[in-house]
Design a protein around this motif. Structure first.
Motif, PDB file in Angstrom:
ATOM      1  N   PHE A  37     -11.844   7.632  -5.812  1.00  8.22           N
ATOM      2  CA  PHE A  37     -12.005   6.402  -6.554  1.00  8.22           C
ATOM      3  C   PHE A  37     -12.007   6.741  -8.035  1.00  8.22           C
ATOM      4  CE2 PHE A  37     -13.068   3.295  -3.258  1.00  8.22           C
ATOM      5  CZ  PHE A  37     -13.277   4.137  -2.183  1.00  8.22           C
ATOM      6  N   ARG A  38     -11.823   5.730  -8.880  1.00  9.56           N
ATOM      7  CA  ARG A  38     -11.897   5.959 -10.318  1.00  9.56           C
ATOM      8  C   ARG A  38     -12.530   4.750 -10.996  1.00  9.56           C
ATOM      9  NH1 ARG A  38      -5.391   5.774 -11.823  1.00  9.56           N
ATOM     10  NH2 ARG A  38      -5.107   3.509 -11.555  1.00  9.56           N
ATOM     11  N   GLN A  39     -13.106   5.034 -12.149  1.00  9.03           N
ATOM     12  CA  GLN A  39     -13.744   3.979 -12.926  1.00  9.03           C
ATOM     13  C   GLN A  39     -13.395   4.176 -14.391  1.00  9.03           C
ATOM     14  OE1 GLN A  39     -17.928   3.511 -12.164  1.00  9.03           O
ATOM     15  NE2 GLN A  39     -17.952   1.458 -13.046  1.00  9.03           N
ATOM     16  N   GLY A  40     -12.608   3.244 -14.919  1.00  6.56           N
ATOM     17  CA  GLY A  40     -12.239   3.287 -16.325  1.00  6.56           C
ATOM     18  C   GLY A  40     -13.288   2.614 -17.177  1.00  6.56           C
ATOM     19  N   PRO A  41     -13.187   2.782 -18.501  1.00  7.17           N
ATOM     20  CA  PRO A  41     -14.163   2.176 -19.418  1.00  7.17           C
ATOM     21  C   PRO A  41     -14.226   0.663 -19.245  1.00  7.17           C
ATOM     22  CG  PRO A  41     -12.731   3.722 -20.568  1.00  7.17           C
ATOM     23  CD  PRO A  41     -12.156   3.552 -19.201  1.00  7.17           C
ATOM     24  N   GLY A  42     -15.421   0.147 -18.988  1.00  9.31           N
ATOM     25  CA  GLY A  42     -15.604  -1.282 -18.842  1.00  9.31           C
ATOM     26  C   GLY A  42     -15.030  -1.882 -17.584  1.00  9.31           C
ATOM     27  N   LYS A  43     -14.658  -1.035 -16.636  1.00 10.41           N
ATOM     28  CA  LYS A  43     -14.048  -1.530 -15.400  1.00 10.41           C
ATOM     29  C   LYS A  43     -14.907  -1.192 -14.192  1.00 10.41           C
ATOM     30  CE  LYS A  43      -9.312  -0.980 -17.113  1.00 10.41           C
ATOM     31  NZ  LYS A  43      -7.982  -0.360 -16.839  1.00 10.41           N
ATOM     32  N   GLU A  44     -14.642  -1.896 -13.102  1.00 14.80           N
ATOM     33  CA  GLU A  44     -15.323  -1.571 -11.858  1.00 14.80           C
ATOM     34  C   GLU A  44     -14.664  -0.349 -11.203  1.00 14.80           C
ATOM     35  OE1 GLU A  44     -16.813  -6.053 -10.573  1.00 14.80           O
ATOM     36  OE2 GLU A  44     -15.414  -4.953  -9.313  1.00 14.80           O
ATOM     37  N   ARG A  45     -15.409   0.295 -10.336  1.00 16.87           N
ATOM     38  CA  ARG A  45     -14.861   1.422  -9.596  1.00 16.87           C
ATOM     39  C   ARG A  45     -13.760   0.918  -8.666  1.00 16.87           C
ATOM     40  NH1 ARG A  45     -18.985   5.939  -7.555  1.00 16.87           N
ATOM     41  NH2 ARG A  45     -19.567   5.523  -9.714  1.00 16.87           N
ATOM     42  N   GLU A  46     -12.621   1.595  -8.685  1.00 19.51           N
ATOM     43  CA  GLU A  46     -11.492   1.155  -7.878  1.00 19.51           C
ATOM     44  C   GLU A  46     -10.969   2.264  -6.990  1.00 19.51           C
ATOM     45  OE1 GLU A  46      -8.106  -0.020 -10.202  1.00 19.51           O
ATOM     46  OE2 GLU A  46      -7.880   1.940 -11.144  1.00 19.51           O
ATOM     47  N   PHE A  47     -10.396   1.843  -5.883  1.00 16.73           N
ATOM     48  CA  PHE A  47      -9.836   2.762  -4.911  1.00 16.73           C
ATOM     49  C   PHE A  47      -8.585   3.434  -5.462  1.00 16.73           C
ATOM     50  CE2 PHE A  47      -8.562   4.428  -0.923  1.00 16.73           C
ATOM     51  CZ  PHE A  47      -7.212   4.171  -0.756  1.00 16.73           C
ATOM     52  N   VAL A  48      -8.425   4.715  -5.156  1.00 18.09           N
ATOM     53  CA  VAL A  48      -7.225   5.456  -5.532  1.00 18.09           C
ATOM     54  C   VAL A  48      -6.466   5.920  -4.281  1.00 18.09           C
ATOM     55  CG1 VAL A  48      -6.323   7.489  -6.711  1.00 18.09           C
ATOM     56  CG2 VAL A  48      -8.238   6.223  -7.707  1.00 18.09           C
ATOM     57  N   ALA A  49      -7.142   6.659  -3.420  1.00 16.86           N
ATOM     58  CA  ALA A  49      -6.480   7.208  -2.234  1.00 16.86           C
ATOM     59  C   ALA A  49      -7.533   7.622  -1.222  1.00 16.86           C
ATOM     60  CB  ALA A  49      -5.602   8.407  -2.602  1.00 16.86           C
ATOM     61  N   ILE A  51      -7.997   9.728   2.905  1.00 12.90           N
ATOM     62  CA  ILE A  51      -7.388  10.559   3.936  1.00 12.90           C
ATOM     63  C   ILE A  51      -8.370  10.688   5.090  1.00 12.90           C
ATOM     64  CG2 ILE A  51      -8.251  12.690   2.849  1.00 12.90           C
ATOM     65  CD1 ILE A  51      -5.588  14.027   3.638  1.00 12.90           C
ATOM     66  N   ASN A  52      -7.846  10.672   6.318  1.00 14.24           N
ATOM     67  CA  ASN A  52      -8.755  10.811   7.439  1.00 14.24           C
ATOM     68  C   ASN A  52      -9.059  12.282   7.706  1.00 14.24           C
ATOM     69  OD1 ASN A  52      -6.320  11.599   8.631  1.00 14.24           O
ATOM     70  ND2 ASN A  52      -6.874  10.700  10.614  1.00 14.24           N
ATOM     71  N   TRP A  53      -9.871  12.556   8.719  1.00 14.91           N
ATOM     72  CA  TRP A  53     -10.382  13.907   8.934  1.00 14.91           C
ATOM     73  C   TRP A  53      -9.274  14.904   9.247  1.00 14.91           C
ATOM     74  CZ3 TRP A  53      -9.847  16.716  13.435  1.00 14.91           C
ATOM     75  CH2 TRP A  53      -9.357  16.008  14.535  1.00 14.91           C
ATOM     76  N   SER A  54      -8.214  14.438   9.928  1.00 19.03           N
ATOM     77  CA  SER A  54      -7.156  15.358  10.357  1.00 19.03           C
ATOM     78  C   SER A  54      -5.948  15.348   9.435  1.00 19.03           C
ATOM     79  CB  SER A  54      -6.699  14.982  11.762  1.00 19.03           C
ATOM     80  OG  SER A  54      -6.077  13.706  11.751  1.00 19.03           O
ATOM     81  N   SER A  55      -5.990  14.582   8.374  1.00 24.66           N
ATOM     82  CA  SER A  55      -4.855  14.427   7.434  1.00 24.66           C
ATOM     83  C   SER A  55      -3.690  13.652   8.035  1.00 24.66           C
ATOM     84  CB  SER A  55      -4.361  15.782   6.911  1.00 24.66           C
ATOM     85  OG  SER A  55      -5.391  16.503   6.288  1.00 24.66           O
ATOM     86  N   SER A  56      -3.863  13.035   9.182  1.00 24.14           N
ATOM     87  CA  SER A  56      -2.775  12.274   9.811  1.00 24.14           C
ATOM     88  C   SER A  56      -2.623  10.883   9.202  1.00 24.14           C
ATOM     89  CB  SER A  56      -3.021  12.158  11.318  1.00 24.14           C
ATOM     90  OG  SER A  56      -4.216  11.451  11.575  1.00 24.14           O
ATOM     91  N   ILE A  57      -3.639  10.442   8.494  1.00 25.46           N
ATOM     92  CA  ILE A  57      -3.602   9.117   7.856  1.00 25.46           C
ATOM     93  C   ILE A  57      -3.943   9.279   6.381  1.00 25.46           C
ATOM     94  CG2 ILE A  57      -4.633   6.825   7.745  1.00 25.46           C
ATOM     95  CD1 ILE A  57      -5.315   7.127  10.727  1.00 25.46           C
ATOM     96  N   THR A  58      -3.058   8.787   5.524  1.00 22.58           N
ATOM     97  CA  THR A  58      -3.337   8.717   4.099  1.00 22.58           C
ATOM     98  C   THR A  58      -3.004   7.307   3.622  1.00 22.58           C
ATOM     99  OG1 THR A  58      -1.130   9.519   3.509  1.00 22.58           O
ATOM    100  CG2 THR A  58      -2.890  11.160   3.672  1.00 22.58           C
ATOM    101  N   THR A  59      -3.722   6.868   2.621  1.00 22.67           N
ATOM    102  CA  THR A  59      -3.478   5.540   2.071  1.00 22.67           C
ATOM    103  C   THR A  59      -3.695   5.602   0.568  1.00 22.67           C
ATOM    104  OG1 THR A  59      -4.111   3.206   2.203  1.00 22.67           O
ATOM    105  CG2 THR A  59      -5.864   4.819   2.530  1.00 22.67           C
ATOM    106  N   TYR A  60      -2.916   4.797  -0.162  1.00 23.15           N
ATOM    107  CA  TYR A  60      -2.932   4.852  -1.621  1.00 23.15           C
ATOM    108  C   TYR A  60      -3.002   3.453  -2.221  1.00 23.15           C
ATOM    109  CZ  TYR A  60      -1.230   9.620  -0.971  1.00 23.15           C
ATOM    110  OH  TYR A  60      -1.104  10.937  -0.605  1.00 23.15           O
ATOM    111  N   ALA A  61      -3.593   3.372  -3.383  1.00 18.55           N
ATOM    112  CA  ALA A  61      -3.496   2.150  -4.178  1.00 18.55           C
ATOM    113  C   ALA A  61      -2.060   1.993  -4.650  1.00 18.55           C
ATOM    114  CB  ALA A  61      -4.453   2.224  -5.365  1.00 18.55           C
ATOM    115  N   ASP A  62      -1.611   0.767  -4.779  1.00 15.66           N
ATOM    116  CA  ASP A  62      -0.239   0.517  -5.224  1.00 15.66           C
ATOM    117  C   ASP A  62       0.025   1.143  -6.596  1.00 15.66           C
ATOM    118  OD1 ASP A  62       0.058  -2.846  -3.809  1.00 15.66           O
ATOM    119  OD2 ASP A  62       0.315  -0.848  -2.910  1.00 15.66           O
ATOM    120  N   SER A  63      -0.996   1.178  -7.432  1.00 16.85           N
ATOM    121  CA  SER A  63      -0.822   1.663  -8.803  1.00 16.85           C
ATOM    122  C   SER A  63      -0.531   3.157  -8.872  1.00 16.85           C
ATOM    123  CB  SER A  63      -2.062   1.347  -9.634  1.00 16.85           C
ATOM    124  OG  SER A  63      -3.204   1.940  -9.059  1.00 16.85           O
ATOM    125  N   VAL A  64      -0.826   3.896  -7.811  1.00 15.58           N
ATOM    126  CA  VAL A  64      -0.614   5.352  -7.845  1.00 15.58           C
ATOM    127  C   VAL A  64       0.376   5.824  -6.792  1.00 15.58           C
ATOM    128  CG1 VAL A  64      -2.980   5.635  -8.680  1.00 15.58           C
ATOM    129  CG2 VAL A  64      -2.490   5.989  -6.243  1.00 15.58           C
TER     130      VAL A  64
END
Length: 122
Positions: A37-49, A51-64
Motif C-alpha cells: 500500500f502507499r500513502q501520499g501527502p494529504g492522501k488516504e492509504r491506497e492499494f498498490v499490489a 500476492i497470495n501465499w504461493s505467488s499464483s495470484i497477483t493483483t494490481y491497482a490500475d495506476s501501477v
C-alpha cells in the motif's frame, strides 16, 4: 505473529526504477497473503499490489499495472515490489502488509510495516 520491515525507498528521477523489499520475521510468513500500500501527502492509504501465499495470484491497482511487479520468496521470508517507469505521482510512503487473502483494502490485513519513503522528482 509477523513483524515486517520495508527497505529500498529513496529519491529518484521520473522514469527511474526502484525495488522495495519487505522482510518478515516469524515462522508463518509462507501462509500469509502480502500486500503493498502507499500513502501520499494529504492522501488516504491506497492499494498498490497484492500476492497470495504461493505467488499464483497477483493483483494490481490500475495506476501501477504494467509498471510495478510484486513477488515473494518464502524461503527468504521476503516480498518485493519492482517499480519501473516511476512517475512523480508515485511519491508516497510505501507499506507492506500481511493478511489471510490478497485483498485491496487495508482493514483486510493484520500486520503492517513502518513504511519506506519513495520520492520521484520530475
Amino acid at each position: 505473529q509477523v513483524q515486517l520491515v520495508e527497505s529500498g525507498g529513496g529519491l529518484v528521477q521520473a522514469g527511474s526504477s526502484l525495488r522495495l523489499s519487505c522482510a518478515a520475521s516469524g515462522r508463518t510468513f509462507g501462509s500469509y497473503a502480502m500486500g503493498w500500500f502507499r500513502q501520499g501527502p494529504g492522501k488516504e492509504r491506497e492499494f498498490v499490489a497484492a500476492i497470495n501465499w504461493s505467488s499464483s495470484i497477483t493483483t494490481y491497482a490500475d495506476s501501477v499495472k504494467g509498471r510495478f511487479t510484486i513477488s515473494r520468496d518464502n524461503a527468504k521470508k521476503t516480498m518485493y515490489l519492482r517499480m519501473n517507469s516511476l512517475k512523480p505521482e508515485d511519491t508516497a510512503v510505501y507499506y507492506c502488509a500481511a493478511g489471510p487473502s490478497p485483498r485491496r483494502t487495508p482493514p483486510e490485513y493484520d500486520y503492517w510495516g513502518q513504511g519506506t519513503q519513495v520520492t520521484v522528482s520530475s
